[in-house]
Write an enzyme that holds these catalytic residues in place. Sequence first.
Site, PDB file in Angstrom:
ATOM      1  N   ASN A  83      -2.579 -60.501-106.033  1.00  0.00           N
ATOM      2  CA  ASN A  83      -2.133 -58.936-106.281  1.00  0.00           C
ATOM      3  C   ASN A  83      -1.898 -59.110-107.830  1.00  0.00           C
ATOM      4  O   ASN A  83      -0.927 -59.015-108.015  1.00  0.00           O
ATOM      5  CB  ASN A  83      -1.323 -58.234-105.606  1.00  0.00           C
ATOM      6  CG  ASN A  83      -1.379 -56.773-106.134  1.00  0.00           C
ATOM      7  OD1 ASN A  83      -2.128 -56.387-106.687  1.00  0.00           O
ATOM      8  ND2 ASN A  83      -0.154 -56.208-105.373  1.00  0.00           N
ATOM      9  N   LYS A 109      -2.149 -56.448-109.780  1.00  0.00           N
ATOM     10  CA  LYS A 109      -1.496 -55.264-110.047  1.00  0.00           C
ATOM     11  C   LYS A 109      -2.169 -54.765-111.533  1.00  0.00           C
ATOM     12  O   LYS A 109      -3.179 -55.244-111.553  1.00  0.00           O
ATOM     13  CB  LYS A 109       0.163 -55.243-110.294  1.00  0.00           C
ATOM     14  CG  LYS A 109       0.763 -55.946-109.024  1.00  0.00           C
ATOM     15  CD  LYS A 109       2.167 -55.769-108.909  1.00  0.00           C
ATOM     16  CE  LYS A 109       2.882 -56.767-107.964  1.00  0.00           C
ATOM     17  NZ  LYS A 109       4.257 -56.214-107.660  1.00  0.00           N
ATOM     18  N   HIS A 148       0.271 -50.418-100.494  1.00  0.00           N
ATOM     19  CA  HIS A 148       1.381 -51.316-101.148  1.00  0.00           C
ATOM     20  C   HIS A 148       2.362 -50.346-101.486  1.00  0.00           C
ATOM     21  O   HIS A 148       2.247 -49.315-101.878  1.00  0.00           O
ATOM     22  CB  HIS A 148       0.671 -51.867-102.432  1.00  0.00           C
ATOM     23  CG  HIS A 148       1.443 -52.971-103.130  1.00  0.00           C
ATOM     24  ND1 HIS A 148       2.593 -52.446-103.775  1.00  0.00           N
ATOM     25  CD2 HIS A 148       1.237 -54.223-103.134  1.00  0.00           C
ATOM     26  CE1 HIS A 148       3.187 -53.672-104.406  1.00  0.00           C
ATOM     27  NE2 HIS A 148       2.408 -54.695-103.776  1.00  0.00           N
ATOM     28  N   GLU A 200       4.208 -50.042-104.064  1.00  0.00           N
ATOM     29  CA  GLU A 200       4.007 -49.341-105.413  1.00  0.00           C
ATOM     30  C   GLU A 200       3.340 -47.945-105.074  1.00  0.00           C
ATOM     31  O   GLU A 200       3.622 -47.177-105.979  1.00  0.00           O
ATOM     32  CB  GLU A 200       3.653 -50.366-106.501  1.00  0.00           C
ATOM     33  CG  GLU A 200       4.669 -51.313-106.936  1.00  0.00           C
ATOM     34  CD  GLU A 200       4.231 -52.710-107.295  1.00  0.00           C
ATOM     35  OE1 GLU A 200       2.856 -52.642-107.688  1.00  0.00           O
ATOM     36  OE2 GLU A 200       4.758 -53.697-107.278  1.00  0.00           O
ATOM     37  N   GLU A 252       5.574 -56.912 -96.565  1.00  0.00           N
ATOM     38  CA  GLU A 252       6.284 -57.021 -97.750  1.00  0.00           C
ATOM     39  C   GLU A 252       7.520 -56.285 -98.057  1.00  0.00           C
ATOM     40  O   GLU A 252       7.334 -54.872 -98.241  1.00  0.00           O
ATOM     41  CB  GLU A 252       5.478 -56.377 -98.905  1.00  0.00           C
ATOM     42  CG  GLU A 252       3.836 -57.114 -99.023  1.00  0.00           C
ATOM     43  CD  GLU A 252       3.446 -57.196-100.462  1.00  0.00           C
ATOM     44  OE1 GLU A 252       3.015 -58.198-100.880  1.00  0.00           O
ATOM     45  OE2 GLU A 252       3.158 -55.889-101.262  1.00  0.00           O
ATOM     46  N   GLY A 268       8.530 -58.317-106.558  1.00  0.00           N
ATOM     47  CA  GLY A 268       8.728 -58.577-108.016  1.00  0.00           C
ATOM     48  C   GLY A 268      10.225 -58.863-108.469  1.00  0.00           C
ATOM     49  O   GLY A 268      10.549 -58.741-109.652  1.00  0.00           O
ATOM     50  N   SER A 303       7.793 -62.058-103.701  1.00  0.00           N
ATOM     51  CA  SER A 303       8.225 -63.090-104.490  1.00  0.00           C
ATOM     52  C   SER A 303       7.928 -64.582-103.829  1.00  0.00           C
ATOM     53  O   SER A 303       8.748 -65.461-103.795  1.00  0.00           O
ATOM     54  CB  SER A 303       9.937 -63.293-104.643  1.00  0.00           C
ATOM     55  OG  SER A 303      10.068 -62.042-105.473  1.00  0.00           O
TER      56      SER A 303
HETATM   57  C1  PEP Z   1       3.179 -57.586-104.505  1.00  0.00           C
HETATM   58  O1  PEP Z   1       3.020 -56.947-105.313  1.00  0.00           O
HETATM   59  O2  PEP Z   1       2.190 -57.512-103.548  1.00  0.00           O
HETATM   60  C2  PEP Z   1       4.042 -58.853-104.165  1.00  0.00           C
HETATM   61  C3  PEP Z   1       4.180 -59.566-103.529  1.00  0.00           C
HETATM   62  O3  PEP Z   1       4.500 -59.226-105.787  1.00  0.00           O
HETATM   63  P1  PEP Z   1       5.330 -60.403-106.070  1.00  0.00           P
HETATM   64  O4  PEP Z   1       4.805 -61.699-105.459  1.00  0.00           O
HETATM   65  O5  PEP Z   1       5.486 -60.458-107.550  1.00  0.00           O
HETATM   66  O6  PEP Z   1       6.784 -60.171-105.267  1.00  0.00           O
END
Ligand code: PEP
Length: 247
Positions: free
Chosen positions: A9, A11, A94, A96, A165, A171, A209
């Site tokens: 992803n 983003k 997501h 976000e 998630e 992040g 992460s």
């Molecule tokens: C994501 O945005 O779906 C995500 C898992 O980000 P990160 O791996 O940076 O935590």
Amino acid sequence: MKKKLIAGNWKMNGSLAANDKLLKDILVGVGQAACQMAVGVPAVYLSQCQALLAGTAIDLAAQDISAHEVGAYTGEISGAMLKEFGVRYVIVGHSERRQYHGETDEVVALKAQRALGCGITPIVCVGETLAEREAGKTDEVVKRQLAAVIHTNGHCISEVVVAYEPVWAIGTGKTATPEMAQQVHAVLRAQLKAASDHADRIKLLYGGSMNAANAASLLAQPDIDGGLIGGAALKAQDFLTIIAAAH
Ligand code: PEP
């Protein structure tokens, strides 16, 4: 055996030059991967990435889809439009988008339905905030989020991908331990089993992460069928290491 899925992803990152280099570096290093792979790119780069990925084993993903079919929805992108650019997956719900764009469980469920109607596989994200985890509400929250998608999509639920998630892990560099992630994945799997005779074929991804160092232990868990990768998907070598861990 079910193949794992490693989906990046990106983003709101990238540029024409950076995407070109990143995808070429990944394609040079990927070899014969044992897993399925996808990259979720900003919508304006779908055309560029479609061309770069044509004929390769890496699928194209979008990061959002409109809940509407067509018409006066300024700024929105429909499933039919995504399909024209060879999109195979779309991330929906997501955290976000839930947090910054007010997407409710019902909107997320409709987006998943719209994707399925266009022949695009939705990657439906669910996950609890830190406050919800600390209040002991993790299972309740993820089950509520998934229930909306099951309710709206009926037997088609077996066609979705679900990504757990935890919001506090996205992040932040804080990852759920493999045991914590597996525990929630088992809850989601049980919920899917109650809703579908084909729940075993549904891929449950972990995201938050995941990186080159922790991917193997997360992916070794029985109900973790892959990863949704943010930051580490922007570095070719890290993404390749995660892909190599997914067998
Ligand atoms: C994501 O945005 O779906 C995500 C898992 O980000 P990160 O791996 O940076 O935590």
